[in-house]
Scaffold this active site. Structure first.
Site, PDB file in Angstrom:
ATOM      1  N   HIS A 162       1.031  -1.188   0.172  1.00 33.18           N
ATOM      2  CA  HIS A 162      -0.074  -0.103   0.056  1.00 33.18           C
ATOM      3  C   HIS A 162       0.801   1.119  -0.073  1.00 33.18           C
ATOM      4  CE1 HIS A 162      -3.664   2.632   0.467  1.00 33.18           C
ATOM      5  NE2 HIS A 162      -3.652   2.148   1.753  1.00 33.18           N
ATOM      6  N   HIS A 194      -2.702  -2.484  -9.720  1.00 28.39           N
ATOM      7  CA  HIS A 194      -3.644  -2.023  -8.897  1.00 28.39           C
ATOM      8  C   HIS A 194      -4.595  -2.950  -8.698  1.00 28.39           C
ATOM      9  CE1 HIS A 194      -6.310   1.198  -7.006  1.00 28.39           C
ATOM     10  NE2 HIS A 194      -5.281   1.631  -6.708  1.00 28.39           N
ATOM     11  N   ASP A 219       2.414   5.470  -7.203  1.00 27.19           N
ATOM     12  CA  ASP A 219       3.711   5.366  -6.553  1.00 27.19           C
ATOM     13  C   ASP A 219       4.913   5.335  -7.672  1.00 27.19           C
ATOM     14  OD1 ASP A 219       2.953   5.464  -3.702  1.00 27.19           O
ATOM     15  OD2 ASP A 219       2.237   3.294  -4.094  1.00 27.19           O
TER      16      ASP A 219
END
Ligand code: NMX
Ligand code: MLT
Length: 395
Positions: free
Chosen positions: A231, A277, A332
């Site tokens: 995460h 994802h 990210d």
């Protein structure tokens, strides 16, 4: 289970079969959220507005949108700015406690400790008031975590009149920060504020609050959820990964060389941090915004050029693995290389930056769930069912 439910003619949103068990609740509708949404193809939106349209606004405007469910006009923004200012500085007792934390503790552990301490010093016992206070004071906590833990010096007194992000950058006083750091963090914060109702940290925070734990304890629980490398901590791991690739290759723009490295990493069971994802099935629009910003503020940075090569090489490699549901870059993938290019070079701190931002969305969702949902009654305590698979019950 399928067939067990008496739907009484009501709309069926999802049918649960045994195959759906132990899948991390993937795709199960469990509640409603009027604040933000993640569409597999369109990506993130706040209050119905796509994130790309919000990314370059004033962060306080977007906080207002999440909290008050509308983008403010100039007058409303000025009032809201005054409300944030009125929350005052962090209790000095919290800063004193930070001084006693071990430097070897990860910054996310400092954030958890800091939130729990804030709850003991600051708690109004009112979700709405605590939401505003925590949003106003968290930049000071996070800046102090950077300064004390990295040995940059004593915490710098806040100047909240500067604006939420500008004040944070002022309090950071980061040695070697580039003039673009404020510009980057304004966008970074807006992109990370919220991500629908079901991302792990938000779900955990709301679940903790459903037992009527206060705002600070609920956010601490949420931040523990964010701290895992699948995460929020993926941003730290992703820069480490980009640096590893950089150490192994000669030219960051040589796609063939980069692809070879990526293929090898996947073949040996490694993770491509910053890719994949649970919901999205396209490139994360938050990544798209950051790649574009990088071309303006980090165009000649070697690690940024490598992250751009990975944008192609990573997708090509993951596409060859049918088990991967989404081969595209997520939020990210490039955030770390941009923070690094703007002078925040220690990736250990990247997840607290994510946390600083995400607490805004989680706090907003907790206020809604606790004080507005179900006609103001609030959501009931979270209590899902687990199907027992142990030895038969005796008797
Ligand atoms: N690199 C290597 N393997 C991957 C990746 C990746 N980037 N993404 C998915 N997989 C694997 C995954 O481990 C799983 O393997 P197995 O069946 O052996 O357990 C398989 O592909 C299927 O996973 P998915 O259904 O595609 O993904 P899931 O919804 O379970 O998880 C993530 C989503 C985001 C946790 C996963 O894509 C991942 O681990 N990505 C890398 C970490 C990362 O970048 N996380 C940040 C997410 C965004 N955020 O900030 O929170
Ligand atoms: C997030 O921003 O929370 C991540 O993209 C993870 C998610 O939505 O599941």
């Amino acid at each position: 289970m399928a067939g067990d439910a008496n739907t009484d003619g009501k709309e069926v949103l999802f049918t649960i079969t045994r195959d759906h068990l132990d899948t991390g609740l993937r795709g199960f509708p469990v509640g409603t959220c009027p604040i933000s949404d993640v569409d597999p193809i369109k990506g993130l939106s706040y209050g119905g507005i796509p994130i790309a349209e919000l990314a370059h606004l004033d962060p306080e405007e977007v906080i207002h949108l999440l909290l008050r469910k509308e983008l403010p006009d100039a007058a409303k923004l000025a009032v809201f700015h005054g409300e944030l200012l009125g929350q005052g500085p962090l209790n000095p007792g919290v800063l004193k406690l930070l001084e006693s934390f071990p430097r070897k503790g990860h910054p996310m552990k400092w954030l958890l400790g800091g939130l729990v301490a804030m709850g003991m010093f600051e708690n109004a016992g009112d979700y709405r008031k605590d939401c505003l206070r925590v949003i106003a004071q968290l930049p000071e906590l996070v800046a102090a975590i950077f300064r004390i833990r990295s040995g940059w010096g004593a915490p710098i007194a806040p100047k909240p009149e500067l604006g939420w992000v500008e004040n944070f950058v002022h309090m950071l006083g980061a040695p070697g920060a580039s003039p673009d750091l404020t510009r980057l963090l304004r966008v970074f914060m807006i992109l990370h504020f919220d991500h629908g109702g079901g991302n792990l940290s938000t779900f955990v925070g709301k679940a903790v609050a459903s037992g009527h734990e206060d705002m600070y304890g609920s956010l601490a629980g949420a931040m523990a959820g964010l701290a895992g490398p699948l995460h929020g901590m993926a941003n730290q791991e992703c820069l480490r990964f980009v640096k590893e690739v950089a150490a192994e290759i000669k030219d960051p723009t040589d796609l063939e060389e980069v692809s070879k490295y990526v293929e090898n990493r996947l073949a040996t069971g490694g993770v491509l941090f910053g890719f994949g994802h649970a919901v999205l099935r396209v490139e994360d629009p938050r990544a798209t915004v950051q790649y574009a910003l990088g071309e303006e503020i980090a165009q000649n940075d070697g690690l940024f050029r490598l992250a751009v090569s990975l944008r192609t090489a990573g997708v090509e490699a993951l596409k060859k693995r049918p088990k991967v549901s989404n081969p595209y870059p997520n939020v990210d993938a490039v955030s770390g290389t941009l923070l690094n290019a703007c002078g925040l070079t220690d990736e250990t701190y990247y997840t607290v930056l994510f946390g600083l931002s995400r607490c805004v969305g989680i706090a907003s969702q907790i206020v809604w769930e606790r004080t507005e949902a179900r006609g103001g009654k609030g959501m009931p305590i979270v209590r899902p069912k687990y199907v027992y698979t142990g030895p038969a019950v005796k008797g």
